[in-house]
Design a protein around this motif. Sequence first.
Motif, PDB file in Angstrom:
ATOM      1  N   TRP A  28       0.770  -1.286  -0.014  1.00 54.50           N
ATOM      2  CA  TRP A  28      -0.038  -0.077  -0.003  1.00 54.50           C
ATOM      3  C   TRP A  28       0.901   1.128   0.046  1.00 54.50           C
ATOM      4  N   GLN A  37      -2.972   5.371  -5.557  1.00 50.88           N
ATOM      5  CA  GLN A  37      -3.765   5.163  -4.474  1.00 50.88           C
ATOM      6  C   GLN A  37      -3.392   3.817  -3.716  1.00 50.88           C
ATOM      7  N   TRP A  39      -5.164   1.717  -1.979  1.00 53.00           N
ATOM      8  CA  TRP A  39      -6.173   0.624  -2.490  1.00 53.00           C
ATOM      9  C   TRP A  39      -5.886  -0.288  -3.728  1.00 53.00           C
ATOM     10  N   GLU A  40      -5.029   0.423  -4.625  1.00 51.89           N
ATOM     11  CA  GLU A  40      -4.846  -0.244  -5.875  1.00 51.89           C
ATOM     12  C   GLU A  40      -3.844  -1.416  -5.787  1.00 51.89           C
ATOM     13  N   ILE A  42      -4.238  -3.736  -3.587  1.00 48.15           N
ATOM     14  CA  ILE A  42      -4.741  -4.945  -2.903  1.00 48.15           C
ATOM     15  C   ILE A  42      -6.036  -5.326  -4.127  1.00 48.15           C
ATOM     16  N   VAL A  43      -6.346  -4.808  -4.977  1.00 49.08           N
ATOM     17  CA  VAL A  43      -7.270  -5.274  -5.896  1.00 49.08           C
ATOM     18  C   VAL A  43      -6.704  -6.351  -6.977  1.00 49.08           C
ATOM     19  N   ASN A  47      -4.079  -4.558  -9.499  1.00 50.57           N
ATOM     20  CA  ASN A  47      -2.924  -4.305  -8.958  1.00 50.57           C
ATOM     21  C   ASN A  47      -1.564  -4.725  -9.904  1.00 50.57           C
TER      22      ASN A  47
END
Length: 141
Positions: A28, A37, A39-40, A42-43, A47
Amino acid sequence: MYENSGIWQMVFLVPFLIITVIVIIALWKIYQKAGYQGWEAIVPIYNIYIFTKIIGKPGWWVIVLLIPYVNIVFGVWGLNMLSKSFGKGEGFTAGLYFLSFIFFPILGFGDAKYLGPFGDKAAFDTYGDKNRFDFERAQQF
């Protein structure tokens, strides 16, 4: 005979979960340092796409990184470019590959700064996606 199996599962599961959470938080932070960001990181699949942008490679690398055996070569190459993007060398790349649970937190929580794809404008101009990064302003378009 199996009355202590739950205890042994916890002995191994709890440290594994702690290390996993630390590595996720480190990723992160790495993505944030690179101007994306958090959060990008963990997708799933997305990612990998953002990772290709951080290291200055085209988006079609996502497909290559999903092909068994081929992904090992391109993954190590990508980790090397990630190391260079943060001003580190090949030894750090080996650390990212073999001891990722130690080296990703070093990169994420340490004082390493994102220098741009490849960490070198000349190398990026030779091998990278030329119109995606401005080294003068040091930010993504």
